[in-house]
Design a protein around this motif. Structure first.
Motif, PDB file in Angstrom:
ATOM      1  N   VAL A  63       0.855  -1.184   0.000  1.00 12.76           N
ATOM      2  CA  VAL A  63       0.000   0.000   0.000  1.00 12.76           C
ATOM      3  C   VAL A  63       0.892   1.235   0.000  1.00 12.76           C
ATOM      4  O   VAL A  63       1.621   1.505   0.952  1.00 12.76           O
ATOM      5  N   VAL A  64       0.831   1.991  -1.107  1.00 12.53           N
ATOM      6  CA  VAL A  64       1.707   3.158  -1.283  1.00 12.53           C
ATOM      7  C   VAL A  64       0.836   4.374  -1.581  1.00 12.53           C
ATOM      8  O   VAL A  64       0.912   4.971  -2.661  1.00 12.53           O
ATOM      9  N   VAL A  65      -0.024   4.712  -0.628  1.00 13.11           N
ATOM     10  CA  VAL A  65      -0.923   5.852  -0.795  1.00 13.11           C
ATOM     11  C   VAL A  65      -0.381   7.034  -0.008  1.00 13.11           C
ATOM     12  O   VAL A  65       0.732   7.003   0.519  1.00 13.11           O
ATOM     13  N   LEU A  66      -1.166   8.110   0.079  1.00 18.10           N
ATOM     14  CA  LEU A  66      -0.636   9.376   0.579  1.00 18.10           C
ATOM     15  C   LEU A  66      -0.519   9.451   2.093  1.00 18.10           C
ATOM     16  O   LEU A  66       0.481   9.942   2.620  1.00 18.10           O
ATOM     17  N   ASN A  67      -1.537   8.965   2.807  1.00 16.61           N
ATOM     18  CA  ASN A  67      -1.579   9.262   4.238  1.00 16.61           C
ATOM     19  C   ASN A  67      -2.332   8.183   5.008  1.00 16.61           C
ATOM     20  O   ASN A  67      -2.742   7.156   4.445  1.00 16.61           O
ATOM     21  N   ALA A  68      -2.530   8.434   6.304  1.00 19.97           N
ATOM     22  CA  ALA A  68      -3.188   7.461   7.173  1.00 19.97           C
ATOM     23  C   ALA A  68      -4.640   7.231   6.759  1.00 19.97           C
ATOM     24  O   ALA A  68      -5.116   6.085   6.737  1.00 19.97           O
ATOM     25  N   GLN A  69      -5.347   8.300   6.419  1.00 19.51           N
ATOM     26  CA  GLN A  69      -6.755   8.147   6.039  1.00 19.51           C
ATOM     27  C   GLN A  69      -6.902   7.262   4.812  1.00 19.51           C
ATOM     28  O   GLN A  69      -7.757   6.368   4.774  1.00 19.51           O
ATOM     29  N   GLN A  70      -6.081   7.512   3.805  1.00 20.41           N
ATOM     30  CA  GLN A  70      -6.158   6.695   2.597  1.00 20.41           C
ATOM     31  C   GLN A  70      -5.756   5.248   2.891  1.00 20.41           C
ATOM     32  O   GLN A  70      -6.361   4.320   2.342  1.00 20.41           O
ATOM     33  N   THR A  71      -4.764   5.048   3.733  1.00 18.61           N
ATOM     34  CA  THR A  71      -4.360   3.687   4.094  1.00 18.61           C
ATOM     35  C   THR A  71      -5.503   2.951   4.787  1.00 18.61           C
ATOM     36  O   THR A  71      -5.800   1.794   4.472  1.00 18.61           O
ATOM     37  N   GLN A  72      -6.139   3.622   5.728  1.00 20.22           N
ATOM     38  CA  GLN A  72      -7.262   3.004   6.436  1.00 20.22           C
ATOM     39  C   GLN A  72      -8.400   2.669   5.483  1.00 20.22           C
ATOM     40  O   GLN A  72      -9.019   1.602   5.596  1.00 20.22           O
ATOM     41  N   THR A  73      -8.673   3.558   4.529  1.00 18.87           N
ATOM     42  CA  THR A  73      -9.742   3.307   3.561  1.00 18.87           C
ATOM     43  C   THR A  73      -9.416   2.109   2.680  1.00 18.87           C
ATOM     44  O   THR A  73     -10.273   1.247   2.433  1.00 18.87           O
ATOM     45  N   SER A  93       2.693  -1.812   4.422  1.00 14.33           N
ATOM     46  CA  SER A  93       2.123  -0.469   4.450  1.00 14.33           C
ATOM     47  C   SER A  93       3.237   0.571   4.415  1.00 14.33           C
ATOM     48  O   SER A  93       4.038   0.665   5.348  1.00 14.33           O
ATOM     49  N   CYS A  94       3.301   1.363   3.337  1.00 10.73           N
ATOM     50  CA  CYS A  94       4.444   2.242   3.079  1.00 10.73           C
ATOM     51  C   CYS A  94       4.195   3.716   3.343  1.00 10.73           C
ATOM     52  O   CYS A  94       5.144   4.501   3.326  1.00 10.73           O
ATOM     53  N   ALA A  95       2.959   4.127   3.548  1.00  6.57           N
ATOM     54  CA  ALA A  95       2.682   5.546   3.749  1.00  6.57           C
ATOM     55  C   ALA A  95       3.253   6.016   5.076  1.00  6.57           C
ATOM     56  O   ALA A  95       3.408   5.238   6.032  1.00  6.57           O
ATOM     57  N   THR A  96       3.561   7.312   5.145  1.00 10.77           N
ATOM     58  CA  THR A  96       3.987   7.916   6.402  1.00 10.77           C
ATOM     59  C   THR A  96       2.749   8.149   7.266  1.00 10.77           C
ATOM     60  O   THR A  96       1.876   8.941   6.906  1.00 10.77           O
ATOM     61  N   VAL A  97       2.681   7.438   8.396  1.00 12.04           N
ATOM     62  CA  VAL A  97       1.537   7.558   9.306  1.00 12.04           C
ATOM     63  C   VAL A  97       2.060   7.630  10.731  1.00 12.04           C
ATOM     64  O   VAL A  97       3.183   7.197  11.007  1.00 12.04           O
ATOM     65  N   PRO A  98       1.284   8.144  11.665  1.00 12.22           N
ATOM     66  CA  PRO A  98       1.704   8.128  13.066  1.00 12.22           C
ATOM     67  C   PRO A  98       1.857   6.691  13.575  1.00 12.22           C
ATOM     68  O   PRO A  98       1.114   5.799  13.148  1.00 12.22           O
ATOM     69  N   PRO A  99       2.787   6.458  14.489  1.00  7.82           N
ATOM     70  CA  PRO A  99       2.996   5.097  15.001  1.00  7.82           C
ATOM     71  C   PRO A  99       1.747   4.456  15.588  1.00  7.82           C
ATOM     72  O   PRO A  99       1.529   3.250  15.411  1.00  7.82           O
TER      73      PRO A  99
END
Length: 297
Positions: A63-73, A93-99
Motif C-alpha cells: 500500500v503506497v498511498v498518501l496518508n493514514a486516512q487513505q491507508t485506512q480506507t 504499508s508504506c505511507a507515512t503515518v503516526p505510530p
C-alpha cells in the motif's frame, strides 16, 4: 517462489515499486484510481484483474498511498482489501503515518489472520523504480517472512526495527531531518544569491563540502534547472512535518527547527505552490528577498 502481489497506489513511488516487483517475475497487479496508470502498467506486463476479484489469491499487498486516512480506507473501508485476503497474506504499508495508527492497523489486520508490516520507505522515485529503496520496517517474524520476496524485489536495504509502530517512528525521525534539510537548502541557496553566489555555483561547491546533504544534492539541481515538476510535492511536507509535530506535542518534546521548516512549506502552499516539487520552497525565500530564481521571468 512466484508471489501474487498487488501494489495499491501507482504514484511516483508506487509505480516504481510495482515495476520492480514485476521485473523479478512476480505476478503483479497495479491498482490506482487513475485507470490510465493501471492500463499503462498492464501494457508493461502487469497482471489483469480487479482487486476484489483477485484479492483472495494474493500473497502480498503493498500500500503506497498518501496518508493514514487513505491507508485506512484501502485496508478497511467499504471496499477494504484486508477482509478479502487469505489468512497468512501480508500487508506492506508504506505511507507515512503516526505510530499509533500503524499499531491499530496491525491489530485490525491480525483479526483476519493477515500479517501487517509497518514499512515506510525512503529513496525517491528513481530508487523505487530500480529496486533500491530503504525500508524502515517493523512487524513480526512471520510478517517479514511473508513479505521477503517483495522486499527483495524493491529494496536495497531493509531495516528490521521491532514491533509494528517502530517503522513509522523511524520514518518520522527521517522526515524531520529531510524536511528541515530541504528548507535549509533553500535558505542557504537564496542567501548565497544575495551575496552574489549563483545557484549553479552553490550546487557545485557545497555538494563537495561539509554543508551538503542528500536532500541538498537531490533538490538544489531542480532550482538550478528551474524545473519544479513534482517528484515530492510541497504539500507532502505539510502532512509529514505535521505528523512529526503532533508526535512531539503528545510527548511534550520541543521541536523548534521542525516548526520553522513547516511554516516555510505552509507559506509555499499558501502562495499556490503546493503541487510543485518541494524545492519550490526556495520561491518563498526568493520572493521575500526580491530575488529572481532560474527559470523565473
Amino acid at each position: 517462489m512466484v508471489q501474487k502481489t498487488a501494489v495499491i497506489g501507482l504514484g511516483s513511488m508506487g509505480y516504481g515499486i510495482a515495476q520492480s516487483v514485476l521485473r523479478e517475475g512476480h505476478a503483479t497487479f497495479g491498482v490506482d484510481l487513475d485507470p490510465d496508470l493501471c492500463a499503462k502498467f498492464i501494457a508493461e506486463g502487469g497482471a489483469e484483474g480487479a482487486l476484489p476479484d483477485v484479492a483472495a489469491d494474493l500473497d502480498t499487498v503493498v500500500v503506497v498511498v498518501l496518508n493514514a486516512q487513505q491507508t485506512q480506507t484501502v485496508l478497511f473501508g467499504a471496499d477494504g482489501v484486508v477482509p478479502l485476503l487469505k489468512p497468512g497474506a501480508v500487508v506492506v504499508s508504506c505511507a507515512t503515518v503516526p505510530p499509533d495508527v500503524a499499531r491499530d492497523l496491525g491489530a485490525r489486520s491480525a483479526e483476519y489472520g493477515v500479517h501487517y508490516l509497518d514499512a515506510p520507505i525512503s529513496g525517491g522515485a528513481v530508487k523505487a523504480a530500480s529496486g533500491q529503496l530503504s525500508v524502515m520496517a517493523a512487524g513480526s517474524k512471520d510478517a517479514f517472512a511473508a513479505a521477503a520476496a517483495v522486499l527483495d524485489a524493491c529494496a536495497e536495504t531493509v531495516f528490521q526495527l521491532g514491533d509494528v509502530g517502530a517503522g513509522s517512528a523511524m520514518k518520522a525521525v527521517n522526515q524531520l531531518l529531510a524536511g528541515v534539510h530541504i528548507a535549509t537548502m533553500a535558505e542557504a541557496l537564496t542567501f548565497g544569491m544575495t551575496q552574489g553566489v549563483k545557484p549553479e555555483t552553490f550546487v557545485d561547491v557545497i555538494s563537495k563540502c561539509a554543508g551538503t546533504s542528500w536532500m541538498l544534492e537531490n533538490r538544489a539541481p531542480h532550482i538550478v534547472a528551474g524545473d519544479y515538476t513534482p517528484h515530492s510535492a510541497v504539500d507532502i511536507w505539510l502532512k509529514d512535518l505535521g505528523i512529526v509535530l503532533d508526535i512531539a506535542k503528545a510527548d511534550k518534546f520541543s521541536a523548534p527547527l521542525t516548526a520553522a521548516a513547516l511554516q516555510q512549506f505552509v507559506a509555499a502552499a499558501g502562495q499556490g505552490l503546493g503541487a510543485e516539487d518541494d524545492a519550490a520552497v526556495a520561491k518563498v525565500y526568493a520572493r521575500n528577498a526580491g530575488l529572481v530564481l532560474p527559470g523565473d521571468a
